[in-house]
Design an enzyme around this catalytic site. Structure first.
Site, PDB file in Angstrom:
ATOM      1  N   GLY A 154     -11.080   0.964   2.951  1.00  0.00           N
ATOM      2  CA  GLY A 154     -10.350   0.056   2.759  1.00  0.00           C
ATOM      3  C   GLY A 154     -10.828  -1.573   3.089  1.00  0.00           C
TER       4      GLY A 154
ATOM      5  CG  HIS B 152       0.625   8.917   9.915  1.00  0.00           C
ATOM      6  ND1 HIS B 152       1.618   8.313  10.549  1.00  0.00           N
ATOM      7  CD2 HIS B 152      -0.304   8.258   9.715  1.00  0.00           C
ATOM      8  CE1 HIS B 152       0.761   7.343  11.232  1.00  0.00           C
ATOM      9  NE2 HIS B 152      -0.273   7.180  10.703  1.00  0.00           N
TER      10      HIS B 152
ATOM     11  CG  ASP C 198      -1.304  -0.495   3.183  1.00  0.00           C
ATOM     12  OD1 ASP C 198      -0.522   0.682   2.930  1.00  0.00           O
ATOM     13  OD2 ASP C 198      -1.949  -0.997   4.165  1.00  0.00           O
TER      14      ASP C 198
HETATM   15  O1  F6P Z   1      -3.777   0.577   6.005  1.00  0.00           O
HETATM   16  C1  F6P Z   1      -3.218   1.747   5.608  1.00  0.00           C
HETATM   17  C2  F6P Z   1      -2.090   2.178   6.394  1.00  0.00           C
HETATM   18  O2  F6P Z   1      -1.472   3.465   6.125  1.00  0.00           O
HETATM   19  C3  F6P Z   1      -1.173   1.092   6.609  1.00  0.00           C
HETATM   20  O3  F6P Z   1      -0.176   1.165   5.647  1.00  0.00           O
HETATM   21  C4  F6P Z   1      -0.474   1.301   7.911  1.00  0.00           C
HETATM   22  O4  F6P Z   1       0.108   0.291   8.599  1.00  0.00           O
HETATM   23  C5  F6P Z   1      -1.701   1.911   8.683  1.00  0.00           C
HETATM   24  O5  F6P Z   1      -2.522   2.363   7.975  1.00  0.00           O
HETATM   25  C6  F6P Z   1      -1.336   2.936   9.941  1.00  0.00           C
HETATM   26  O6  F6P Z   1      -2.534   3.242  10.671  1.00  0.00           O
HETATM   27  P1  F6P Z   1      -2.478   4.331  11.522  1.00  0.00           P
HETATM   28  O7  F6P Z   1      -2.457   5.804  10.886  1.00  0.00           O
HETATM   29  O8  F6P Z   1      -3.865   3.971  12.345  1.00  0.00           O
HETATM   30  O9  F6P Z   1      -1.223   4.196  12.424  1.00  0.00           O
END
Ligand code: F6P
Length: 364
Positions: free
Chosen positions: A118, A288, A143
């Site tokens: 990303g 997740h 996103d």
């Molecule tokens: O950028 C993708 C994303 O899924 C965001 O929507 C979210 O805030 C972030 O990653 C969460 O990241 P992590 O899995 O590191 O907590």
């Protein structure tokens, strides 16, 4: 396909994972082998590039992975070579390890490196390109917030999870005459909440781009009741904020490209609704689940096309470029342009206009 001079291509997956990463790796490796190229899979994103961890990839390695979630190469959002965290007793120091990355790139005899990731990954690609590495980008993120491409892969799969989860919450909310608030991902851009909420029949959608009024949310719930609807579904993006408030930050991790960890707005919205309307309210945080599991058919197709066109760019020695979807065609843009602008929901976004037209409230 005609056989060309043997090239050696590296491939890595950077940042948070999402459905479709394996489909891209397969879309890169299969045609590359047909072109007589060799493919080196770098492990755990840029961490593997800095630490020299990689493995050869051939057709057998990528066979049968089209529909599997995650990434066979592993990923990391803490491996930025220019912002490398080193644990020193009870503190973390940040170092520049980009020369180790360049050393490994040369030691592996790579002609090009395809980085699937990303916004953060593309920023790193841009800097590695300036150091002389031949970088090619493939845009990924649930996103969907990169302006340079109409769509990133992973978004459609996340929207599918959001919509089907709302379908399930709909039946239980309706049976118990409750309000159910569902918190979804989306840090600065509200595409997941907007598209998922629209597809799943949410009554209220709250996104980072439109700071909301508490009163408008309560009004919508009470108005629905007057129309005989004794339940409501609220879909809120983790980055949404009230007009008089801020995004809710759950934690910070300075090892990451974007150190802010969001979460908690769903709980707050549910509590405020219950306290101010007296209606029984529950909250679900999807988390997740939006990033795991099998990609949708749309994402499998987009990922395969992105992988193949990334290899075509390598073959044509078009470096410093990122594959991008423009309408229904795969094109390519410079990585520098790709990182210059974040794609946000705008007042003239058609999905937003249509959502408002069918009565969905955005708390405005
Ligand atoms: O950028 C993708 C994303 O899924 C965001 O929507 C979210 O805030 C972030 O990653 C969460 O990241 P992590 O899995 O590191 O907590």
């Amino acid at each position: 396909m005609s056989k060309q001079k043997v090239m050696r291509i590296g491939v890595l997956t950077g940042g948070g994972d999402c459905p479709g990463l394996n489909a891209v790796i397969r879309g890169v490796t299969k045609p590359a082998q047909d072109y007589g190229m060799s493919v080196l899979g770098i492990l755990d994103g840029f961490e593997g590039l800095v630490e020299g961890r990689a493995r050869e990839l051939n057709n057998e390695d990528v066979s049968g992975i089209l529909a599997t979630g995650g990434t066979i190469l592993g990923s990391s959002n803490k491996g930025d070579p220019f912002h490398w965290p080193i644990q020193k007793e009870n503190r973390i120091e940040i170092a520049d390890k980009s020369t180790s990355a360049l050393k490994n790139y040369k030691a592996w005899n790579l002609d090009a490196l395809i980085a699937i990731g990303g916004d953060g990954t593309m920023h790193i690609c841009n800097k590695l390109g300036d150091m002389g590495m031949n970088m090619i980008g493939v845009p990924k993120t649930i996103d969907n917030d990169l302006e340079a491409t109409d769509m990133t892969f992973g978004h459609d799969s996340a929207v599918y999870i959001v919509a089907t989860s709302l379908d399930r919450l709909h039946t239980t909310a309706s049976s118990h005459h409750r309000v159910i608030v569902m918190e979804v991902m989306g840090r600065y851009a509200g595409w997941i909440a907007l598209n998922g909420g629209l597809a799943g029949g949410a009554d209220i959608i709250l996104i980072p781009e439109i700071p909301f009024s508490w009163e408008k949310i309560y009004d919508k719930i009470l108005k629905r009741e007057l129309m005989g609807k004794k339940f409501s579904l609220v879909c809120v993006a983790e980055g949404a904020k009230p007009r008089d408030g801020k995004m809710i930050v759950k934690g910070k991790d300075i090892k990451r490209h974007d150190p802010i960890q969001l979460g908690g707005i769903g709980e707050l919205v549910a509590k405020k609704i219950e306290d101010n309307t007296g209606r029984e309210t529950r909250v679900t945080v999807l988390g997740h689940l939006q990033r795991g599991g099998s990609p949708t058919p749309y994402d499998r197709i987009l990922s395969t096309k992105f992988g193949f066109f990334a290899i075509e760019l390598a073959l044509q020695r078009k470096f410093g470029r990122m594959v991008a979807l423009k309408g229904s065609e795969i094109k390519n843009v410079s990585i520098k342009d790709a990182i210059s602008k974040q794609k946000l929901v705008k007042p003239d976004t058609q999905a937003l206009i249509a959502a408002k037209a069918i009565g969905i409230s955005f708390g405005e």
